[in-house]
Design a protein around this motif. Structure first.
Motif, short mmCIF file in Angstrom:
data_model
loop_
_atom_site.label_atom_id
_atom_site.label_comp_id
_atom_site.label_asym_id
_atom_site.label_seq_id
_atom_site.Cartn_x
_atom_site.Cartn_y
_atom_site.Cartn_z
N SER A 32 0.85 -1.19 0.00
CA SER A 32 0.00 0.00 0.00
C SER A 32 0.89 1.24 0.00
O SER A 32 2.05 1.20 0.42
N TYR A 39 0.41 -6.86 -0.20
CA TYR A 39 -0.68 -7.58 -0.85
C TYR A 39 -0.13 -8.46 -1.97
O TYR A 39 1.00 -8.27 -2.44
N ASP A 69 -2.28 -9.22 2.50
CA ASP A 69 -3.62 -9.42 1.95
C ASP A 69 -3.53 -10.21 0.66
O ASP A 69 -2.69 -9.93 -0.20
N TYR A 72 -6.50 -7.11 -2.90
CA TYR A 72 -6.40 -5.76 -2.35
C TYR A 72 -6.91 -4.73 -3.34
O TYR A 72 -6.68 -4.83 -4.55
#
Length: 286
Positions: A32, A39, A69, A72
């Motif tokens: 991110s 992710y 994740d 995402y």
């Protein structure tokens, strides 16, 4: 390779990415913008990811700082909350996410099977998510979306029961008054906190999530057991639980739990399957 297929389908205007039977391992593929989480797959508009049922298993693996994740999408946060872009018409069906080999150094609510913020016309069907560090299905602010015939088992493994998230299905709300979701025939079992719950994101940032009502969220014909709380919400609003069943084995005995900030809640025809042994005379009123 899976990301390249998703990208190719998206660039062609949309399509289906089919994952054959097998067990597939995935390490970190991106971060991110704020670096808060890793992710594997960045979701794209108009792309369906489908497997062959329980024989298709996706396994994120490895150790990350805050969690990994599997799927995402969070353009809103990644743009420093300047671009509230929705993920549109992305569907997921017939596969398993097994997070047992992915571990975080510090629990932050990341490490989800699905981490999606702002999504519209997206549907989940016949998906099993298990043993993730964070919430299994952890999606925020849906419009006209559904989760049907899905299962969450043992999610929130990195958290304590006093921390946020860490649930089977956790639906965030609060960006738009158009928000709506339908959850049907789902099972949540042995998740760290809630089986299925709703949470207004204004509790974390009131300036960014300002909607105080929604079209509504309906949970119907779902079963839960062994969670801290089976069904409920925190700062939840416009939620209906209908014909749902708690096995009576919740670890807190709080089978349906809403905090004092929740409103416009309707619990109808729900069943807690528990027998009380301290009342022996069935003829008395209590």
């Amino acid at each position: 390779y899976l990301q390249s297929l998703v990208d190719t389908a998206s660039n062609s205007g949309g399509g289906i990415v089919h994952i054959p039977a097998g067990t597939y391992y995935f390490g970190t593929a991106g971060k991110s913008t704020n670096g808060a989480q890793d992710y594997v797959i960045l979701c794209k508009n108009n792309v369906t990811v489908e497997g062959e049922g329980s024989s298709t298993v996706l396994k994120p693996y490895g150790r990350t700082d805050a969690g990994l994740d599997m799927f995402y999408f969070n353009e809103y946060a990644d743009s420093n909350f300047t671009n509230p872009e929705y993920l549109v018409n992305a569907d997921f069906r017939s596969f398993t996410i097994d997070g047992s080999d992915a571990n975080c150094n510090t629990y932050t609510t990341a490490g989800k099977g699905f981490m999606i913020n702002l999504y519209k016309d997206c549907d989940w069907e016949n998906v099993l998510v298990m043993y993730t560090d964070g919430t299994g299905f952890g999606m925020v602010c849906p419009i006209n979306c559904s989760i049907v015939d899905c299962v969450a088992i043992g999610c929130g493994k990195a958290a304590t029961t006093s921390q946020n998230g860490a649930s089977g299905i956790g639906i965030g709300t609060g960006y738009s008054i158009e928000e709506s979701m339908y959850i049907k025939n789902c099972t949540t079992r042995d998740n760290k906190k809630y089986g299925i719950f709703f949470e207004h994101q204004g509790r974390f940032n009131a300036d960014l999530y300002t909607a105080q009502s929604a079209e509504g969220f309906v949970v119907r014909n779902c079963e839960a057991s062994g969670n801290l709380f089976d069904f409920g919400g925190e700062y939840a609003n416009n939620v209906i639980y209908e014909n749902c069943t708690s096995s009576g084995k919740s670890s807190s005995n709080g089978y349906i739990q809403f905090d004092a900030n929740s409103r416009f809640i309707d619990v109808t025809n729900c069943d807690v399957q528990i027998t009380y042994t301290d009342v022996t005379d069935s003829s008395v009123y209590y």
